[in-house]
Design a protein around this motif. Structure first.
Motif, PDB file in Angstrom:
ATOM      1  N   ALA A   2       0.831  -1.210   0.000  1.00 11.14           N
ATOM      2  CA  ALA A   2       0.000   0.000   0.000  1.00 11.14           C
ATOM      3  C   ALA A   2       0.864   1.258   0.000  1.00 11.14           C
ATOM      4  N   VAL A   3       0.271   2.339  -0.465  1.00  9.33           N
ATOM      5  CA  VAL A   3       0.893   3.661  -0.354  1.00  9.33           C
ATOM      6  C   VAL A   3       0.384   4.275   0.939  1.00  9.33           C
ATOM      7  N   ARG A   4       1.311   4.740   1.756  1.00  7.37           N
ATOM      8  CA  ARG A   4       0.989   5.365   3.031  1.00  7.37           C
ATOM      9  C   ARG A   4       1.695   6.715   3.116  1.00  7.37           C
ATOM     10  N   ALA A   5       1.298   7.503   4.101  1.00  7.96           N
ATOM     11  CA  ALA A   5       1.939   8.791   4.351  1.00  7.96           C
ATOM     12  C   ALA A   5       2.419   8.822   5.798  1.00  7.96           C
ATOM     13  N   LEU A  28      14.509  12.516   9.541  1.00  8.82           N
ATOM     14  CA  LEU A  28      14.330  11.529   8.472  1.00  8.82           C
ATOM     15  C   LEU A  28      14.830  10.154   8.907  1.00  8.82           C
ATOM     16  N   THR A  29      15.950  10.113   9.598  1.00  9.59           N
ATOM     17  CA  THR A  29      16.484   8.840  10.083  1.00  9.59           C
ATOM     18  C   THR A  29      15.504   8.185  11.050  1.00  9.59           C
ATOM     19  N   ARG A  34      11.895   4.021  12.672  1.00 12.25           N
ATOM     20  CA  ARG A  34      10.697   3.671  13.447  1.00 12.25           C
ATOM     21  C   ARG A  34       9.621   3.007  12.591  1.00 12.25           C
ATOM     22  N   ASN A  35       9.704   3.200  11.279  1.00 12.96           N
ATOM     23  CA  ASN A  35       8.745   2.560  10.377  1.00 12.96           C
ATOM     24  C   ASN A  35       9.365   1.407   9.598  1.00 12.96           C
ATOM     25  N   GLU A  36      10.597   1.045   9.980  1.00 15.49           N
ATOM     26  CA  GLU A  36      11.334  -0.056   9.338  1.00 15.49           C
ATOM     27  C   GLU A  36      11.354   0.114   7.824  1.00 15.49           C
ATOM     28  N   LEU A  37      11.765   1.309   7.390  1.00 16.72           N
ATOM     29  CA  LEU A  37      11.799   1.645   5.974  1.00 16.72           C
ATOM     30  C   LEU A  37      13.229   1.769   5.467  1.00 16.72           C
ATOM     31  N   ALA A  38      13.396   1.525   4.187  1.00 16.47           N
ATOM     32  CA  ALA A  38      14.644   1.796   3.483  1.00 16.47           C
ATOM     33  C   ALA A  38      14.357   2.897   2.471  1.00 16.47           C
ATOM     34  N   ALA A  39      15.394   3.485   1.937  1.00 17.45           N
ATOM     35  CA  ALA A  39      15.214   4.548   0.942  1.00 17.45           C
ATOM     36  C   ALA A  39      14.382   4.064  -0.247  1.00 17.45           C
ATOM     37  N   ASP A  40      14.479   2.788  -0.597  1.00 12.32           N
ATOM     38  CA  ASP A  40      13.703   2.242  -1.711  1.00 12.32           C
ATOM     39  C   ASP A  40      12.200   2.230  -1.446  1.00 12.32           C
ATOM     40  N   SER A  96       4.365   0.500   1.923  1.00  9.77           N
ATOM     41  CA  SER A  96       4.489  -0.255   3.171  1.00  9.77           C
ATOM     42  C   SER A  96       3.366  -1.268   3.292  1.00  9.77           C
ATOM     43  N   ASP A  97       3.681  -2.376   3.940  1.00  5.45           N
ATOM     44  CA  ASP A  97       2.662  -3.371   4.258  1.00  5.45           C
ATOM     45  C   ASP A  97       1.966  -3.054   5.579  1.00  5.45           C
ATOM     46  N   ARG A  98       2.455  -2.048   6.293  1.00  2.96           N
ATOM     47  CA  ARG A  98       1.834  -1.683   7.574  1.00  2.96           C
ATOM     48  C   ARG A  98       0.433  -1.123   7.337  1.00  2.96           C
ATOM     49  N   PRO A  99      -0.482  -1.445   8.233  1.00  2.00           N
ATOM     50  CA  PRO A  99      -1.787  -0.791   8.153  1.00  2.00           C
ATOM     51  C   PRO A  99      -1.623   0.689   8.504  1.00  2.00           C
ATOM     52  N   ARG A 100      -2.550   1.504   8.094  1.00  8.31           N
ATOM     53  CA  ARG A 100      -2.475   2.942   8.364  1.00  8.31           C
ATOM     54  C   ARG A 100      -2.253   3.215   9.854  1.00  8.31           C
ATOM     55  N   ALA A 101      -2.935   2.457  10.699  1.00  4.82           N
ATOM     56  CA  ALA A 101      -2.801   2.651  12.149  1.00  4.82           C
ATOM     57  C   ALA A 101      -1.421   2.250  12.664  1.00  4.82           C
TER      58      ALA A 101
END
Length: 120
Positions: A2-5, A28-29, A34-40, A96-101
């Motif tokens: 999903a696309v999240r903000a 940004l770091t 905290r959202n377990e994200l990479a630049a990709d 992200s696969d995370r739900p919005r919440a």
């Protein structure tokens, strides 16, 4: 996927380019970690700065972190009387696969007072 903000903000102590790089880089770091994200996982990032910040573009900090192939844009916040001074805000669009919440919004330091309802 999903696309999240993801939202975030930081208040600077002073309007100085090096300080802005440091603080926006930390924001940004923290958003990525905290959202377990990479630049990709980033689609785009929108930065705003209060009208009292003139030393640099907040997006420059992202480039210095190695976020080089993601569209970035900077804009000026509305000049509202009584608003918190020297604030950089971020709105990052992510995959992200995370739900919005499950999205962790990051408000560092004094900026946490801006959104007590979602600040983590």
């Amino acid at each position: 996927m999903a696309v999240r903000a993801v939202r975030g903000a930081v208040q600077l102590e002073r309007d100085e380019a090096g300080h802005m790089d440091e603080q926006v880089g930390a924001l940004l770091t923290a958003i990525l970690e905290r959202n377990e994200l990479a630049a990709d996982d980033l689609i785009s990032i929108w930065f705003t700065a209060t009208p009292d910040l003139h030393s640099d573009f907040p997006a420059a900090a992202a480039r210095k972190l190695g976020i080089v192939d993601v569209p970035l844009i900077c804009a000026q916040e509305l000049d509202i009387e009584g608003a918190m001074p020297r604030v950089v805000r971020v709105l990052a669009h992510i995959e992200s696969d995370r739900p919005r919440a499950g999205i962790v919004h990051v408000y560092l330091g004094a900026a946490a007072a801006l959104r007590k309802d979602i600040a983590q």
